[in-house]
Design a protein around this motif. Structure first.
Motif, PDB file in Angstrom:
ATOM      1  N   VAL A   1      34.696  32.216  46.382  1.00 13.17           N
ATOM      2  CA  VAL A   1      35.500  33.439  46.266  1.00 13.17           C
ATOM      3  C   VAL A   1      34.789  34.363  45.284  1.00 13.17           C
ATOM      4  O   VAL A   1      34.836  34.137  44.071  1.00 13.17           O
ATOM      5  CB  VAL A   1      36.925  33.136  45.763  1.00 13.17           C
ATOM      6  CG1 VAL A   1      37.720  34.430  45.602  1.00 13.17           C
ATOM      7  CG2 VAL A   1      37.641  32.182  46.709  1.00 13.17           C
ATOM      8  N   PRO A   2      34.083  35.380  45.781  1.00 17.20           N
ATOM      9  CA  PRO A   2      33.409  36.311  44.867  1.00 17.20           C
ATOM     10  C   PRO A   2      34.425  36.981  43.943  1.00 17.20           C
ATOM     11  O   PRO A   2      35.326  37.688  44.409  1.00 17.20           O
ATOM     12  CB  PRO A   2      32.776  37.334  45.827  1.00 17.20           C
ATOM     13  CG  PRO A   2      32.706  36.640  47.153  1.00 17.20           C
ATOM     14  CD  PRO A   2      33.893  35.739  47.193  1.00 17.20           C
ATOM     15  N   LEU A   3      34.304  36.742  42.646  1.00 16.30           N
ATOM     16  CA  LEU A   3      35.302  37.267  41.712  1.00 16.30           C
ATOM     17  C   LEU A   3      35.297  38.790  41.649  1.00 16.30           C
ATOM     18  O   LEU A   3      36.300  39.403  41.280  1.00 16.30           O
ATOM     19  CB  LEU A   3      35.070  36.665  40.325  1.00 16.30           C
ATOM     20  CG  LEU A   3      35.254  35.139  40.243  1.00 16.30           C
ATOM     21  CD1 LEU A   3      35.077  34.652  38.812  1.00 16.30           C
ATOM     22  CD2 LEU A   3      36.613  34.716  40.784  1.00 16.30           C
ATOM     23  N   ASN A   4      34.154  39.407  42.005  1.00 15.05           N
ATOM     24  CA  ASN A   4      34.153  40.870  42.032  1.00 15.05           C
ATOM     25  C   ASN A   4      35.072  41.395  43.141  1.00 15.05           C
ATOM     26  O   ASN A   4      35.543  42.531  43.079  1.00 15.05           O
ATOM     27  CB  ASN A   4      32.728  41.407  42.225  1.00 15.05           C
ATOM     28  CG  ASN A   4      32.126  40.992  43.559  1.00 15.05           C
ATOM     29  OD1 ASN A   4      32.493  39.966  44.122  1.00 15.05           O
ATOM     30  ND2 ASN A   4      31.194  41.787  44.057  1.00 15.05           N
ATOM     31  N   LEU A   5      35.363  40.563  44.144  1.00 16.29           N
ATOM     32  CA  LEU A   5      36.318  40.951  45.173  1.00 16.29           C
ATOM     33  C   LEU A   5      37.714  41.089  44.571  1.00 16.29           C
ATOM     34  O   LEU A   5      38.455  42.017  44.897  1.00 16.29           O
ATOM     35  CB  LEU A   5      36.324  39.900  46.290  1.00 16.29           C
ATOM     36  CG  LEU A   5      37.286  40.117  47.460  1.00 16.29           C
ATOM     37  CD1 LEU A   5      36.922  41.386  48.226  1.00 16.29           C
ATOM     38  CD2 LEU A   5      37.259  38.915  48.396  1.00 16.29           C
ATOM     39  N   LEU A   6      38.061  40.180  43.661  1.00 12.39           N
ATOM     40  CA  LEU A   6      39.367  40.253  43.010  1.00 12.39           C
ATOM     41  C   LEU A   6      39.431  41.388  41.990  1.00 12.39           C
ATOM     42  O   LEU A   6      40.523  41.793  41.576  1.00 12.39           O
ATOM     43  CB  LEU A   6      39.688  38.914  42.338  1.00 12.39           C
ATOM     44  CG  LEU A   6      39.758  37.703  43.283  1.00 12.39           C
ATOM     45  CD1 LEU A   6      40.047  36.436  42.501  1.00 12.39           C
ATOM     46  CD2 LEU A   6      40.793  37.915  44.371  1.00 12.39           C
ATOM     47  N   ARG A   7      38.256  41.895  41.576  1.00 14.59           N
ATOM     48  CA  ARG A   7      38.246  43.059  40.692  1.00 14.59           C
ATOM     49  C   ARG A   7      38.342  44.366  41.474  1.00 14.59           C
ATOM     50  O   ARG A   7      38.449  45.439  40.872  1.00 14.59           O
ATOM     51  CB  ARG A   7      36.977  43.051  39.818  1.00 14.59           C
ATOM     52  CG  ARG A   7      36.998  41.959  38.746  1.00 14.59           C
ATOM     53  CD  ARG A   7      35.898  42.176  37.711  1.00 14.59           C
ATOM     54  NE  ARG A   7      34.579  41.941  38.282  1.00 14.59           N
ATOM     55  CZ  ARG A   7      33.941  40.772  38.233  1.00 14.59           C
ATOM     56  NH1 ARG A   7      34.523  39.722  37.673  1.00 14.59           N
ATOM     57  NH2 ARG A   7      32.734  40.632  38.770  1.00 14.59           N
ATOM     58  N   ASN A   8      38.267  44.270  42.796  1.00 13.08           N
ATOM     59  CA  ASN A   8      38.504  45.428  43.653  1.00 13.08           C
ATOM     60  C   ASN A   8      40.012  45.667  43.653  1.00 13.08           C
ATOM     61  O   ASN A   8      40.779  44.969  44.314  1.00 13.08           O
ATOM     62  CB  ASN A   8      37.994  45.121  45.065  1.00 13.08           C
ATOM     63  CG  ASN A   8      38.156  46.291  46.016  1.00 13.08           C
ATOM     64  OD1 ASN A   8      39.117  47.054  45.937  1.00 13.08           O
ATOM     65  ND2 ASN A   8      37.220  46.424  46.939  1.00 13.08           N
TER      66      ASN A   8
END
Length: 443
Positions: A241-248
């Protein structure tokens, strides 16, 4: 165009077979237990399927980003087919539980691909219509499942509720073969460690909704595994799970909105048929009532893609959640003697709310990320809905079973639904502005 048509046949059949399988197994399990025994293991026939199908959905989405959609989706169909054959051959409840687990793995792998593949091959303005097809399959299953279950049990055997999946899966596989994949997978190191930590953590957390004893221990262990998962993912070069996705922020907000909206009222589909049967309506009529949800859903999902381009995500999410609150208010006034038309109308309104929310969050999860993150982003939306649904069913079920009077329990369920829908309503306001979201990537 031909490839697009054949793959649509494949993914629509996958939605239909998985939705019918879930419903038909629920309605016929008491009959299965009478024949093969194992009443003390009754709940685990559902739990093994639910846990693994929920856990595998985001993993499958990430694998499709790494290796391509077609091969992972085909593997899911084959696993579901294999599990269905084994379930039909089961000679004991323990065997059925193990084989339902295999079936659940296949269902979990298949689950994200209708939305993922549709996002790859259809433009934004057509995706609402495609989502409506998928919704229609769930509505069709609400009618077909009790009819097929009754037919198989009466004239053949309960084993055919699993064997019937075989020809449908074969057709789905054949229809997939001409498909020429448009997405070019991004090769990367597979995050096996993250997958194991994630699967263990979520499985333990989900078990808290299915076990009667020591649920707090499962919850604590699940929490520890999830903390380890996030710490591990921060250091991995190609995280599951790319954590930068959750920062979107818009995508993260949509994931939270999907979870909260499902936690609020999605569990009603499990209990409204029971309410109607207590009112004296037949199993078939209670299935017809659930069809009303699909009618409302399809009515708004079809133009949903065009509405995104015109109004943006935030405004539509707010509207969807307003309708969800209105629905919760309608359910709040359901009581003993409530006429069928009122329940039917409330469920139709519920379908309209979810039709808007699910269509908007599905499209947004694909449009607001890079191409190599589309699979995992879409899968996380589905995962959030599944977890929300599990929470909703668990809490509503606990309220109902702990109430000494059935209709008091029903009312308590909908008090919870009203409060949770108000919380869901607040989520879209975390998005900074509708115009900001509209200005982002729109293929």
């Amino acid at each position: 165009m031909r490839n697009r048509t054949t793959v649509m046949v494949s993914i629509v059949l996958a939605v239909l077979v998985s939705s019918i399988d879930t419903t038909i197994a629920n309605t016929t399990m008491p009959i299965i237990v009478k024949e093969i025994g194992g009443n003390d293991l009754y709940a685990w026939a559902f739990t093994s399927y639910m846990v693994l199908s929920t856990v595998l959905a985001p993993l499958a989405g990430r694998l499709s980003d790494l290796f391509g959609r077609k091969r992972i989706y085909a593997a899911g169909i084959l696993l579901f087919l294999f599990g269905s054959v084994l379930c039909g051959l089961s000679q004991s409840m323990l065997q059925l539980i193990l084989f339902r687990a295999i079936q659940g793995i296949g269902a979990g792998v298949m689950m994200p691909f209708p939305a993922i593949i549709a996002g790859d091959i259809y433009p934004v303005e057509q995706r609402g219509k495609v989502q409506a097809y998928f919704t229609g399959m769930w509505g069709l299953s609400a009618i077909l499942a009790p009819l097929l279950g009754t037919f198989f049990v009466t004239y053949l055997s309960w084993r055919w509720i699993f064997f019937v999946n075989i020809p449908v899966c074969i057709v789905a596989l054949l229809a997939l073969q001409p498909y020429k994949e448009v997405y070019q997978p991004k090769k990367a190191v597979v995050d096996y460690g993250g997958a194991i930590l994630f699967a263990c953590g979520i499985s333990l957390l989900l078990l808290t909704t299915a076990v009667e004893h020591y649920s707090y221990i499962y919850g604590a262990l699940g929490g520890i595994f999830m903390i380890a998962f996030f710490l591990y993912e921060r250091k991995h070069p190609a995280p599951l799970v790319p954590l930068n996705l959750l920062r979107n922020r818009p995508v993260a907000t949509m994931i939270a909105s999907s979870f909260l909206s499902c936690a609020a009222l999605f569990g009603t589909s499990s209990f409204i048929p029971l309410f109607l049967q207590n009112q004296g309506y037949s199993l078939f009529v209670s299935g017809i009532a659930l069809l009303s949800t699909s009618i409302g859903w399809m009515a708004v999902a079809i133009p949903g893609g065009k509405w995104v381009l015109r109004f943006g995500y935030k405004r539509l999410l707010v509207i969807g959640n307003i309708i969800l609150v209105i629905t919760a208010a309608l359910f709040y006034f359901i009581h003993e003697g409530t006429p069928f038309w009122y329940t039917f109308s409330a469920l139709t309104t519920l379908g309209i709310a979810y039709g808007i929310i699910f269509t908007i969050t599905t499209i947004g999860s694909q449009q607001l990320v890079e191409a190599h993150q589309k699979g995992i982003s879409t899968s996380l939306q589905l995962f959030a809905r599944n977890i929300g649904t599990a929470v909703s069913v668990t809490i509503m079920g606990a309220i109902l079973t702990k109430s000494s009077v059935f209709y008091t329990g029903i009312h308590g369920m909908f008090v919870f639904g009203l409060l949770a829908s108000l919380l869901s309503f607040a989520m879209p306001f975390a998005i900074r502005s509708a115009s900001n979201m509209k200005s982002q990537k729109t293929e």
